[in-house]
Design a protein around this motif. Structure first.
Motif, PDB file in Angstrom:
ATOM      1  N   LEU A   8      -0.778  37.781 -12.700  1.00 26.56           N
ATOM      2  CA  LEU A   8       0.155  37.519 -11.608  1.00 26.56           C
ATOM      3  C   LEU A   8       0.958  36.279 -11.962  1.00 26.56           C
ATOM      4  N   ALA A   9       2.253  36.331 -11.731  1.00 31.36           N
ATOM      5  CA  ALA A   9       3.059  35.127 -11.899  1.00 31.36           C
ATOM      6  C   ALA A   9       3.758  34.824 -10.582  1.00 31.36           C
ATOM      7  N   VAL A  10       3.635  33.580 -10.141  1.00 30.29           N
ATOM      8  CA  VAL A  10       4.351  33.116  -8.949  1.00 30.29           C
ATOM      9  C   VAL A  10       5.422  32.169  -9.462  1.00 30.29           C
ATOM     10  N   VAL A  11       6.675  32.528  -9.232  1.00 26.22           N
ATOM     11  CA  VAL A  11       7.755  31.806  -9.908  1.00 26.22           C
ATOM     12  C   VAL A  11       8.801  31.275  -8.935  1.00 26.22           C
ATOM     13  N   ASP A  12       9.605  30.361  -9.465  1.00 23.06           N
ATOM     14  CA  ASP A  12      10.730  29.791  -8.727  1.00 23.06           C
ATOM     15  C   ASP A  12      11.923  30.721  -8.878  1.00 23.06           C
ATOM     16  N   ALA A  13      12.285  31.390  -7.790  1.00 23.00           N
ATOM     17  CA  ALA A  13      13.461  32.265  -7.828  1.00 23.00           C
ATOM     18  C   ALA A  13      14.355  31.890  -6.663  1.00 23.00           C
ATOM     19  N   GLN A  14      14.809  30.639  -6.697  1.00 20.48           N
ATOM     20  CA  GLN A  14      15.608  30.149  -5.581  1.00 20.48           C
ATOM     21  C   GLN A  14      16.928  30.921  -5.450  1.00 20.48           C
ATOM     22  N   TYR A  15      17.423  31.370  -6.604  1.00 18.37           N
ATOM     23  CA  TYR A  15      18.770  31.958  -6.597  1.00 18.37           C
ATOM     24  C   TYR A  15      18.765  33.428  -6.989  1.00 18.37           C
ATOM     25  N   ASN A  16      19.939  34.056  -6.800  1.00 19.00           N
ATOM     26  CA  ASN A  16      20.233  35.290  -7.527  1.00 19.00           C
ATOM     27  C   ASN A  16      21.406  34.974  -8.464  1.00 19.00           C
ATOM     28  N   LEU A  17      21.769  35.923  -9.290  1.00 18.75           N
ATOM     29  CA  LEU A  17      22.792  35.593 -10.298  1.00 18.75           C
ATOM     30  C   LEU A  17      24.113  35.208  -9.650  1.00 18.75           C
ATOM     31  N   ALA A  18      24.354  35.708  -8.426  1.00 20.70           N
ATOM     32  CA  ALA A  18      25.620  35.413  -7.758  1.00 20.70           C
ATOM     33  C   ALA A  18      25.682  33.970  -7.273  1.00 20.70           C
ATOM     34  N   ASP A  19      24.565  33.416  -6.800  1.00 19.21           N
ATOM     35  CA  ASP A  19      24.660  32.037  -6.300  1.00 19.21           C
ATOM     36  C   ASP A  19      23.922  31.022  -7.195  1.00 19.21           C
ATOM     37  N   TYR A  20      23.563  31.454  -8.371  1.00 17.21           N
ATOM     38  CA  TYR A  20      22.898  30.565  -9.330  1.00 17.21           C
ATOM     39  C   TYR A  20      23.751  29.328  -9.593  1.00 17.21           C
ATOM     40  N   ARG A  21      23.122  28.146  -9.585  1.00 14.97           N
ATOM     41  CA  ARG A  21      23.864  26.900  -9.826  1.00 14.97           C
ATOM     42  C   ARG A  21      23.307  26.236 -11.076  1.00 14.97           C
ATOM     43  N   PRO A  22      24.046  26.323 -12.166  1.00 18.36           N
ATOM     44  CA  PRO A  22      23.546  25.773 -13.434  1.00 18.36           C
ATOM     45  C   PRO A  22      23.226  24.285 -13.296  1.00 18.36           C
ATOM     46  N   GLY A  23      22.128  23.882 -13.874  1.00 19.47           N
ATOM     47  CA  GLY A  23      21.770  22.466 -13.890  1.00 19.47           C
ATOM     48  C   GLY A  23      20.983  22.005 -12.683  1.00 19.47           C
ATOM     49  N   PHE A  24      20.809  22.869 -11.675  1.00 14.43           N
ATOM     50  CA  PHE A  24      20.051  22.473 -10.491  1.00 14.43           C
ATOM     51  C   PHE A  24      18.542  22.657 -10.665  1.00 14.43           C
ATOM     52  N   GLY A  25      18.149  23.298 -11.778  1.00 18.58           N
ATOM     53  CA  GLY A  25      16.714  23.348 -12.084  1.00 18.58           C
ATOM     54  C   GLY A  25      15.987  24.535 -11.506  1.00 18.58           C
ATOM     55  N   HIS A  26      16.711  25.567 -11.066  1.00 18.00           N
ATOM     56  CA  HIS A  26      16.046  26.735 -10.479  1.00 18.00           C
ATOM     57  C   HIS A  26      16.589  28.020 -11.091  1.00 18.00           C
ATOM     58  N   ALA A  27      15.772  29.090 -10.988  1.00 16.62           N
ATOM     59  CA  ALA A  27      16.135  30.330 -11.662  1.00 16.62           C
ATOM     60  C   ALA A  27      16.624  31.381 -10.678  1.00 16.62           C
ATOM     61  N   ALA A  28      17.287  32.412 -11.216  1.00 15.41           N
ATOM     62  CA  ALA A  28      17.690  33.575 -10.433  1.00 15.41           C
ATOM     63  C   ALA A  28      16.642  34.670 -10.640  1.00 15.41           C
ATOM     64  N   TRP A  29      16.384  35.431  -9.584  1.00 11.75           N
ATOM     65  CA  TRP A  29      15.303  36.415  -9.684  1.00 11.75           C
ATOM     66  C   TRP A  29      15.568  37.476 -10.747  1.00 11.75           C
ATOM     67  N   GLU A  30      16.868  37.798 -10.996  1.00  6.46           N
ATOM     68  CA  GLU A  30      17.185  38.807 -12.011  1.00  6.46           C
ATOM     69  C   GLU A  30      16.680  38.375 -13.383  1.00  6.46           C
ATOM     70  N   ASP A  31      16.756  37.060 -13.643  1.00  7.45           N
ATOM     71  CA  ASP A  31      16.298  36.566 -14.938  1.00  7.45           C
ATOM     72  C   ASP A  31      14.779  36.676 -15.073  1.00  7.45           C
ATOM     73  N   TRP A  32      14.083  36.497 -13.973  1.00  8.98           N
ATOM     74  CA  TRP A  32      12.623  36.657 -14.015  1.00  8.98           C
ATOM     75  C   TRP A  32      12.251  38.123 -14.266  1.00  8.98           C
ATOM     76  N   LEU A  33      13.025  39.002 -13.666  1.00  5.96           N
ATOM     77  CA  LEU A  33      12.762  40.427 -13.839  1.00  5.96           C
ATOM     78  C   LEU A  33      12.840  40.790 -15.322  1.00  5.96           C
ATOM     79  N   GLU A  34      13.868  40.252 -15.928  1.00  9.55           N
ATOM     80  CA  GLU A  34      14.100  40.470 -17.356  1.00  9.55           C
ATOM     81  C   GLU A  34      12.934  39.892 -18.181  1.00  9.55           C
ATOM     82  N   ALA A  35      12.577  38.650 -17.862  1.00  5.32           N
ATOM     83  CA  ALA A  35      11.490  37.990 -18.596  1.00  5.32           C
ATOM     84  C   ALA A  35      10.182  38.748 -18.403  1.00  5.32           C
ATOM     85  N   ALA A  36       9.946  39.220 -17.187  1.00  4.73           N
ATOM     86  CA  ALA A  36       8.702  39.949 -16.892  1.00  4.73           C
ATOM     87  C   ALA A  36       8.629  41.225 -17.712  1.00  4.73           C
TER      88      ALA A  36
END
Ligand code: C2E
Ligand code: SIN
Ligand code: SIN
Ligand code: FE
Ligand code: FE
Length: 704
Positions: free
Chosen positions: A188-216
């Motif tokens: 099980l992985a519990v991850v930081d998915a504060q954003y989605n790719l549409a509202d992702y803010r580079p440099g704020f230190g949080h990930a978009a859930w689509e990227d986790w899906l890809e990594a998973a």
């Protein structure tokens, strides 16, 4: 392994209606490993609600990912930090080594860590460290977050959990591969998915859930839970996301969901989780066998049954003759579990026959009742809900589970009632499940045997006391009960103030209660002419009277058992005085002073004299509580141990309940000791005034 999501919000807690479903508390996970080691990941505001009823002692392990406030704000509110018999291990990223000092210095924490009631042990952690915690292991890895951050991988014998804390997956292959490495091998992985790719803010230190899906997908991960929800994300949005993810799940085989506060995630075989429950019950029953005092046993059972069923309140009634007598009363909504202890002496008596209350019905028929809603009982039911306690307290009973204690001969010994099983997320009453009912039944069945044995032991002591009572009706059972109860509570308050371990205190308290009840057993050997003399005793009579201590010892057996040994010390020394002017028999020999007098005898002396003063005797009228306390305070350092007298102050309120619970019978109304009538409502309001809420070290009120 079980993982509880206590806080799933990022950045700042939210308290809006449209975020209440997924929850507004910030980052916190509770992890229960196979061997019951309790690990907490991050100390966001969700930590405040972690273990809201911690046991009296234990060890906690809290791992912090980084120093941002949404991962720390709950730390101060972690109950065990403020409990004397707890050790909290705090694992901090190495660069936060001055954090504890800082938190105090800027005023985030009112007192420095060293002054907390609980022990705190700091551990500095670096990426690559692997730490053993119980039989589990926690590994730290570096994540990408402004100022640095650690993620943690928790392994027990069966499963692996990965928690990333805050981590940004920057655009590009390398970042996705790195994220995939974090997830590899996890159940099980519990991850930081504060954003989605549409509202992702580079440099704020949080990930978009689509990227986790890809990594998973790259890591071959089986189960992914998204957390650190943006504070602006409404329940509606998160629900839509979750729905979309469920469709993806069908396609990819990845179990993915939007994390929700209060959610429990179970890893490893689900069967194993089921099997664990009887083991835990068994362990609990083993533990119980260490306690002698029936009241302690009942208290523990009620606490355990409430824990299993999440009942907000509970009562135990015991059968006494033809009546049911309220023996225990816990209610989280009205007072803390510890304060509930006062209710050990609150008296409520219901006749079993000719009474159609639910408890009476269960006692009379031996039949358990599981009622989803007491306001809507089955038509034609032979019982009705007795709302007298509710009316007195303003509490609203809804769901109710009533289970009988039966002895081996099929007679009812008592009834346990559990009230309002609270939904863990919404804290509203739900019906008791069949599983809960089954657990409760196992508990009362196992415990009935215990109760039967303690009843035998108690009845032995009552037998001796009744024998004495024939001789002196004023020195009867209520007097003995009261002296036993006062001595036990005085000891408890004293031991608590001195920080003695709760398990030992519980054990000793039971023995002391029984032993103190026997303090005047030697009076059976004193002539009625002296004992029942209406006026003052002559010096000769006093000499004879004083021998009741030595006589008592000769009546008690040489039994090497613990209670007999305690009782012999008490019987012989309960008229010793702290200043050395007391006696241990009719002569001058054997006089002791100060701490040379056994502690249990010093305690019983206070209980005995207090009860003698406020009770009627052949030779005196009852004093008021105030006059008795006044007199006794003046004797601190004279007749009585001053340190114990300080603890007597802590139980003054409790004394009233003891006199209500064990009143003298056959005493003209005008001569009864005056008792302050305290309604249940105001018992709840006693708050932390008593020793239960008192902190030995820091006087400030720490939690709200
Ligand atoms: P008890 O009645 O259970 O009293 C226990 C202890 O309480 C007494 O121990 C004494 O320390 C305290 N106490 C009781 N009544 C008073 C009181 O009116 N004033 C004060 N200042 N203290 C009080 P003590 O004195 O060693 O007596 C032991 C037992 O001897 C008493 O047990 C009682 O059974 C008997 N006793 C003592 N004095 C008298 C008396 O004047 N007349 C009679 N009939 N019996 C007495
Ligand atoms: C629970 O802890 O979920 C309820 C206890 C039970 O199911 O027996
Ligand atoms: C404690 O100090 O025992 C818990 C915190 C509180 O009751 O305020
Ligand atoms: Fe005595
Ligand atoms: Fe006495």
């Amino acid at each position: 392994m079980d993982v509880l999501l206590k806080g799933v919000r990022g950045n700042i807690p939210t308290a809006t209606l449209d975020t209440s479903l997924y929850g507004g508390n910030t980052a916190c996970l509770e992890v229960y490993t196979k061997d019951e080691t309790r690990i907490i990941l991050d100390a966001g505001t969700g930590l405040r609600d972690a273990w809201s009823n911690p046991p009296d002692s234990g060890e906690a392990h809290i791992f912090i990912t980084h120093g941002h406030v949404d991962h720390l704000a709950g730390l101060w509110f972690f109950k065990p930090l403020h409990m004397p018999h707890w050790t909290t291990n705090l694992y901090l990223p190495a660069w936060l080594d001055n954090l504890p000092d800082f938190l105090h210095r800027v005023g985030f924490f009112p007192v420095p860590f060293e002054q907390l009631q609980g022990r705190v042990v700091f551990h500095l952690v670096q990426a690559g460290d692997r730490l053993a915690v119980g039989r589990a292991a926690v590994e730290a890895f570096a994540v990408r977050h402004p100022g640095g951050g650690l993620g943690y991988r928790v392994r027990d014998d069966h499963s692996v959990l990965v928690y990333t804390g805050d981590h940004e997956i920057e655009p590009g292959e390398a970042a996705r591969n790195e994220a995939a490495e974090f997830l590899r091998g996890a159940d099980l992985a519990v991850v930081d998915a504060q954003y989605n790719l549409a509202d992702y803010r580079p440099g704020f230190g949080h990930a978009a859930w689509e990227d986790w899906l890809e990594a998973a997908a790259r890591a071959g991960l089986g189960r992914l839970v998204l957390t650190h929800h943006d504070p602006a994300r409404s329940d509606h949005e998160l629900e839509n996301l979750d729905r979309a993810l469920q469709e993806l799940k069908g396609q990819s085989g990845l179990d993915i969901q939007v994390g929700q506060e209060g959610q429990r995630l179970t890893l490893g075989a689900p069967k194993a989780a089921l099997r664990r429950r009887p083991d835990r019950l068994f362990q609990f029953l083993e533990e119980l066998s260490a306690y002698r005092d029936e009241r302690v046993v009942l208290d523990r059972i009620l606490a355990k049954a409430r824990e299993i069923t999440r009942a907000d309140a509970g009562t135990i009634f015991l059968v006494e003759g033809d009546d049911l007598v309220l023996a225990y009363f816990h209610n989280d909504s009205l007072f803390t579990v510890d304060e509930a202890h006062r209710h050990a002496y609150y008296s409520l008596r219901l006749p079993i026959a000719k009474n159609n209350s639910i408890v009476s019905f269960v006692a009379a028929t031996g039949q358990p009742l599981n009622l989803p809603d007491v306001r809507a009982l089955p038509a034609g039911a032979a019982y009705r809900f007795n709302d007298s306690l509710d009316r007195r307290t303003g509490y609203a009973t809804i769901s109710l589970l009533a289970l009988p204690f039966m002895d081996s001969g099929g007679r009812t010994l008592g009834v346990m009632q559990l009230v309002n099983s609270l939904d863990p997320l919404y804290r509203v009453p739900r019906p008791f499940s069949l599983d809960m009912e089954r657990c409760g039944r196992v508990l009362v069945r196992e415990v009935s045997g215990r109760l039967e044995r303690s009843a035998v032991e108690r009845n032995g002591i009552y037998g001796i006391l009744r024998m004495a009572a024939v001789h002196d009706p004023f020195e009867t059972c209520p007097h003995a009960e009261r002296v036993g109860a006062i001595a036990a509570e005085l000891y408890h308050a004293w031991a608590y103030r001195h920080g003695h371990p709760p398990d030992i205190v519980r054990h000793n308290k039971g023995g002391l209660r029984l032993a103190a009840m026997l303090h005047d057993i030697g009076k059976v050997g004193i002539s009625d002419l002296i004992l029942k003399k209406k006026g003052r005793l002559t010096p000769e009579e006093i000499t004879v009277m004083r021998d009741h201590t030595r006589l008592g010892v000769s009546i008690l057996s040489d039994d090497p058992g613990e209670i007999s040994a305690l009782a012999r010390d008490i019987v012989l020394h309960h008229h010793q005085r702290w200043d050395g002017q007391g006696y241990a028999g009719s002569g001058d020999e054997g006089r002791l002073a100060g701490e040379a007098i056994p502690l249990e005898a010093r305690i019983t002396a206070i209980a005995d004299v207090f009860d003698a003063l406020v009770s009627r005797r052949y030779y005196k009228k009852p004093w008021t509580f105030a006059a008795a306390l006044d007199y006794m305070r003046r004797e601190a350092g004279g007749h009585f141990d001053p340190d114990l007298m300080a603890s007597l102050e802590d139980i003054v309120e409790l004394l009233h309940f003891i006199y209500e619970r064990f009143p003298d019978k056959d005493i003209p109304a005008g001569e009864r000791p005056e008792i302050t009538r305290t309604r249940l409502k105001s018992i709840g309001e006693l708050g932390s005034a008593g020793y239960w809420g008192r902190r030995p070290k820091t006087p400030q009120k720490i939690l709200d």
